[in-house]
Design a protein around this motif. Structure first.
Motif: not given
Length: 125
Positions: A20-27, A32-37, A44-45
């Motif tokens: 969750d923390r990493a998704i917050t950072f990368y998003s 970066l656009p999140l493709l799916f999780q 990400y793409d």
């Protein structure tokens, strides 16, 4: 001569400790656009290159990744924007080499999981 087997890098896996923390950072910071999780991974793409964040399946994979170098046009502006969003840089953007009339600039930062990343920009002088 044998044909080249490898064509291009299609995906880079980055181990994370807290998805969750990493998704917050990368998003939110890298935008970066999140493709799916899934419950253990997020994809990400980056202009056709897939970045996979994943919780390691085994302890042997629980380490930081190789350095990823993100190409940017204006390294000063991107550093300023990422700093404003909370990215932690280890120093200022700086010239690492000059070849003919091109300078290569880099700035290193860490993601939320301790992985080293870099911005790189080639500037005509």
């Amino acid at each position: 001569m044998a044909a080249q087997l490898l064509q291009q890098v299609g995906q880079i896996g980055i181990p994370v400790k807290d998805l969750d923390r990493a998704i917050t950072f990368y998003s939110d910071i890298l935008n970066l656009p999140l493709l799916f999780q899934t419950d253990r991974m997020a994809f990400y793409d980056l202009n056709g290159l897939r970045i996979m964040l994943s919780l390691p399946e085994k302890e042997e994979f629980a380490h930081t990744s190789s350095v990823l170098y993100y190409q940017v046009e204006d390294i000063q502006a991107v550093c300023k924007e990422l700093l404003a969003k909370g990215a932690a840089f280890s120093g200022e953007p700086h010239v690492v080499t000059r070849m003919d009339n091109i300078e290569t600039w880099m700035a290193f930062f860490t993601d939320s999981e301790g992985n080293t990343m870099a911005l790189v920009s080639e500037v005509s002088v």
